[in-house]
Write an enzyme that holds these catalytic residues in place. Structure first.
Site, mmCIF file in Angstrom:
data_model
loop_
_atom_site.group_PDB
_atom_site.id
_atom_site.type_symbol
_atom_site.label_atom_id
_atom_site.label_comp_id
_atom_site.label_asym_id
_atom_site.label_seq_id
_atom_site.Cartn_x
_atom_site.Cartn_y
_atom_site.Cartn_z
ATOM 1 N N HIS A 54 109.501 94.900 -42.173
ATOM 2 C CA HIS A 54 109.492 93.445 -41.606
ATOM 3 C C HIS A 54 110.959 93.246 -41.152
ATOM 4 O O HIS A 54 111.921 93.765 -40.970
ATOM 5 C CB HIS A 54 109.243 92.699 -43.061
ATOM 6 C CG HIS A 54 109.849 93.330 -43.945
ATOM 7 N ND1 HIS A 54 111.245 92.837 -44.281
ATOM 8 C CD2 HIS A 54 109.568 93.818 -45.214
ATOM 9 C CE1 HIS A 54 111.484 93.354 -45.467
ATOM 10 N NE2 HIS A 54 110.585 94.078 -46.133
HETATM 11 P P1 TYD Z 1 108.958 93.575 -49.810
HETATM 12 O O1 TYD Z 1 110.183 92.672 -49.515
HETATM 13 O O2 TYD Z 1 107.861 93.626 -48.841
HETATM 14 O O3 TYD Z 1 109.575 95.054 -50.242
HETATM 15 P P2 TYD Z 1 110.118 95.907 -49.205
HETATM 16 O O4 TYD Z 1 110.579 95.604 -47.854
HETATM 17 O O5 TYD Z 1 111.566 96.351 -49.977
HETATM 18 O O6 TYD Z 1 109.158 97.274 -49.151
HETATM 19 O O7 TYD Z 1 108.606 92.874 -51.273
HETATM 20 C C1 TYD Z 1 107.554 93.579 -51.910
HETATM 21 C C2 TYD Z 1 106.751 92.563 -53.003
HETATM 22 O O8 TYD Z 1 107.719 92.154 -53.770
HETATM 23 C C3 TYD Z 1 105.979 91.138 -52.246
HETATM 24 O O9 TYD Z 1 105.068 90.931 -52.871
HETATM 25 C C4 TYD Z 1 107.426 90.215 -52.355
HETATM 26 C C5 TYD Z 1 107.962 90.670 -53.856
HETATM 27 N N1 TYD Z 1 109.362 90.585 -53.668
HETATM 28 C C6 TYD Z 1 109.777 89.376 -54.642
HETATM 29 O O10 TYD Z 1 108.977 88.901 -55.316
HETATM 30 N N2 TYD Z 1 111.085 89.053 -54.722
HETATM 31 C C7 TYD Z 1 112.269 89.832 -54.052
HETATM 32 O O11 TYD Z 1 113.370 89.583 -54.247
HETATM 33 C C8 TYD Z 1 111.743 90.860 -53.187
HETATM 34 C C9 TYD Z 1 112.667 91.617 -52.455
HETATM 35 C C10 TYD Z 1 110.337 90.996 -53.122
#
Ligand code: TYD
Length: 141
Positions: A54
């Site tokens: 992302h």
């Molecule tokens: P995401 O940012 O997509 O993970 P990564 O980029 O590290 O693979 O987040 C995964 C899930 O966790 C998504 O449902 C959102 C949640 N999340 C939170 O609730 N709080 C946070 O601070 C973060 C980073 C993610």
């Protein structure tokens, strides 16, 4: 069109070496180019998994391989680069509008992330085609 990848950089944190073990430290504005609002970390990442995938409208981050190693693929829509993180006292700064993917996690690795914003799903761009279009249309500043 601005090249955001040029704004990504490795920040090296101070280390106090000691026969009893090394101590690294991070001081807010002295080492991080934004006010830290949130930290989060990835651990127990299974081998072969990819995280990230992302870009963000506003959020800036510094990503640290606190333990082990992984690759961060950064992509500003015009250029991509692969950064290898394997030092607990190095951080990769990523400004807004840069797509990132974290991959090739070693066993027991920890990706520790300092972020400039609270979690806000509305700040995410999760579809690469949408990201490319925003870069192309100049929607991203
Ligand atoms: P995401 O940012 O997509 O993970 P990564 O980029 O590290 O693979 O987040 C995964 C899930 O966790 C998504 O449902 C959102 C949640 N999340 C939170 O609730 N709080 C946070 O601070 C973060 C980073 C993610």
């Amino acid at each position: 069109m601005p090249m955001k990848i040029g704004k990504c950089k490795i920040i090296k944190f101070p280390v106090i070496s000691d026969p009893r073990g090394n101590l690294a430290f991070i001081e807010g504005k002295n080492h991080i180019p934004f006010d830290v609002k949130r930290v989060y970390y990835l651990y127990d990442v299974p081998s072969g998994a990819t995280r990230g995938g992302h870009a963000h409208k506003k959020m800036e981050v510094v990503i640290i391989a606190l333990s082990g190693s992984f690759h961060v693929k950064i992509d500003d829509g015009l250029k991509t680069e692969l950064i290898f993180l394997n030092r607990p006292h190095w951080g990769l700064y990523i400004p807004p509008s840069v797509w990132r993917e974290l991959e090739d996690f070693s066993s027991n690795s920890i990706a520790f992330v300092l972020a400039s914003t609270f979690y806000d799903e509305g700040d995410y761009i999760r579809q690469h085609e949408v990201f490319k279009k925003m870069v192309h249309d100049g929607t991203y500043k």
